[in-house]
Design an enzyme around this catalytic site. Structure first.
Site, PDB file in Angstrom:
ATOM      1  CG  ASN A  99      41.519  47.335  45.783  1.00  0.00           C
ATOM      2  OD1 ASN A  99      40.572  47.844  45.192  1.00  0.00           O
ATOM      3  ND2 ASN A  99      41.821  46.062  45.632  1.00  0.00           N
ATOM      4  CG  ASP A 100      45.247  44.957  44.771  1.00  0.00           C
ATOM      5  OD1 ASP A 100      44.809  45.353  45.851  1.00  0.00           O
ATOM      6  OD2 ASP A 100      45.330  43.751  44.472  1.00  0.00           O
ATOM      7  CD  GLN A 106      41.455  45.510  41.105  1.00  0.00           C
ATOM      8  OE1 GLN A 106      40.598  44.874  41.695  1.00  0.00           O
ATOM      9  NE2 GLN A 106      41.597  45.489  39.801  1.00  0.00           N
ATOM     10  CE1 TYR A 127      37.429  40.807  41.827  1.00  0.00           C
ATOM     11  CE2 TYR A 127      38.592  38.901  42.644  1.00  0.00           C
ATOM     12  CZ  TYR A 127      37.506  39.744  42.681  1.00  0.00           C
ATOM     13  OH  TYR A 127      36.499  39.521  43.596  1.00  0.00           O
ATOM     14  CG  ASP A 179      46.155  39.071  42.033  1.00  0.00           C
ATOM     15  OD1 ASP A 179      45.068  39.458  41.590  1.00  0.00           O
ATOM     16  OD2 ASP A 179      46.365  38.835  43.236  1.00  0.00           O
TER      17      ASP A 179
END
Length: 493
Positions: free
Chosen positions: A47-48, A64, A107, A168
């Site tokens: 993901n990110d 991620q 994260y 983040d």
């Protein structure tokens, strides 16, 4: 659990040598749905994009990644590096849960160079009895064999007045001062961006960026603040915006506001919030600046929509977008693939054109780039299809001049997510598109980058689409170029 047993459990679950070896065995990616010029992993959930930076002559792209499954759990960071966005070193596991601070996930975060060292800053996620405790931590990149060395916790928990949805971090420097920008949620469940400033005795809360968006979603994820010659830009991904007819049509959005940030008051005077991408599959982009260029990578996917992606049955989910170069003009971001992507082209283009016609077709290669300009002539509505004739499937882009509305229609596909997206697009006399078509990932740039759209299509058979153009009247002229594209070149050395 005793510390020794705790450490042993993590060492066993996240064995870097074993995971890296499994990644090497997975390349080259062979399944017909695996993309060739979009960053994907042979297994797990991507993901990110994270930590994108330039160091020692290479772009470092972290992201991620759950190497243990296709659920949003066990969040680690993967890493690749490239000098030109075409030649890449094979991905490796870069950062993974290993202690009490990040036991429930490493994260998202950012990368920057400090004293010649590539530093990373990320959110540690810890949960006890369903209570989340976020902390912000520094790390230092030690190279692909060792991964990232975890350093000190610099922000131990969320500030007063905010919930534990506090994450983040990205770095922002201006006027000789150094800040971290974090996505946050107030106790009233309103999305915000918060600044911390680096001082002699550590990182101190500077305050909340005061925007003109007081009630704009319940959480802002993945903020990035850039100070450009044309103005300041705050990029972020708000969650909780109600869908409207021509905007905010995905579950979660990603966009920006541009204007001027006053560091003394933290007041940001800005224009409207603009979405960065109008497609079905785009979220949580990361933006960074290097040598005057502003570059973006996005996550091609959408959280909480995993059932729409049939690759889950094959053991992997999601991609990153191609890199995009951004330009700010009159408060609006324009985007385009960087010049380096032209190296994917195989030889000379196939040139095609038509005039005075209501329909036109052009066969595409398995992977294609298309530059297309359609002069409207008498036509009021124009359709551009990716037509999978052998399977009876179709992905349609259609434009209506009277309403200046572009529609993306995926209802003609049989597998994966479907649906319709609509957005406003100004096109006076002609429609200009630049289309990148990978195995399943498609990215389209409209009107020289005024808008973009990213989406997946999963044809039921391994067939190439035909580009079909049709209209409700005679078109003035169709001019196009089509290049067959190669894929990333992976080097294990």
């Amino acid at each position: 659990m005793a510390k020794e047993a705790f450490d042993e459990a993590f060492d066993k679950a996240f064995d870097k040598e074993t995971i890296d070896a499994k990644v090497r065995e997975g390349f080259p990616l062979a399944h017909r749905w695996h993309n060739d010029f979009h960053l994907e992993m042979p297994f797990g959930l991507v993901n990110d994009p994270n930590g994108i930076s330039w160091h020692a002559g290479k772009y470092h792209i972290f992201f991620q990644w759950n190497p243990l499954g296709i659920e949003h759990k066990h969040k680690c960071w993967g890493h690749v590096e490239t000098a030109d966005f075409v030649h890449y070193r094979l991905p490796v596991l870069a950062l993974w849960p290993s202690d009490v601070h990040d036991k429930d996930g490493c994260y998202s975060g950012a990368g920057f160079v400090e004293d010649g060292v590539l530093r990373l800053v990320y959110t540690c996620n810890r949960k006890e009895d369903d209570v989340r405790t976020p902390a912000q931590r520094l790390a230092s990149w030690q190279g692909e064999k060792a991964g990232a060395r975890k350093d000190e916790i610099i922000i131990e928990h969320e500030p007063p007045g905010y919930t534990a949805h506090f994450r983040d971090p990205s770095r922002f420097c201006k006027d000789g001062r150094e800040f971290l920008v974090l996505g946050a949620q107030t106790e009233a469940e309103k999305g915000r961006a918060v600044l911390y400033e680096k001082e002699a005795d550590g990182w101190k809360l500077a305050g909340e960026i005061e925007t003109e968006l007081s009630d704009f979603g319940y959480m802002w994820e993945c903020p990035t603040l850039l100070s450009l010659p044309e103005g300041d830009v705050l990029f972020f991904s708000p969650q909780g915006l109600p869908a409207e007819e021509y905007r905010w049509q995905n579950l979660y959005q990603s966009g920006y506001v541009a204007g001027k940030l006053d560091l003394a008051s933290l007041k940001f005077r800005h224009g409207d919030f603009h979405e960065l991408d109008r497609g079905f599959d785009f979220y949580a982009p990361q933006v960074f600046s290097h040598e005057g260029r502003v570059l973006l990578f996005g996550w091609m996917g959408m959280p909480e929509r995993e059932e729409e992606y049939p690759t889950a049955e094959e053991g992997w989910l999601f991609s990153l977008t191609m890199p995009r170069e951004l330009h700010l003009r009159d408060g609006k971001i324009f985007s385009a693939p960087p010049e380096e992507m032209k190296a994917l082209r195989k030889g000379a283009p196939q040139v095609f054109e038509g005039a005075g016609t209501e329909s036109f077709g052009q066969a595409l290669a398995p992977k294609s780039e298309v530059e297309l300009e359609i002069a409207f002539g008498e036509a009021q509505e124009v359709c551009i299809d990716l037509d999978y004739k052998e399977t009876g499937e179709r992905m349609r882009l259609s434009y209506v001049r009277r309403t200046a509305v572009m529609t993306l229609d995926r209802e003609g596909m049989k597998l994966g997510g479907r649906g319709v997206r609509r957005f406003r697009l100004e096109a006076a006399d002609s429609l200009k598109l630049q289309i990148y078509q990978d195995k399943t990932a498609v990215e389209v740039f409209f009107q020289e980058g005024a808008e973009a759209a990213s989406f997946f299509v999963f044809p039921t058979e391994d067939v190439c689409p035909e580009l079909r153009i049709s209209a409700d009247g005679k078109l003035g002229k169709i001019e196009g170029k089509m290049w067959e594209l190669g894929g990333f070149i992976w080097n294990a050395e």
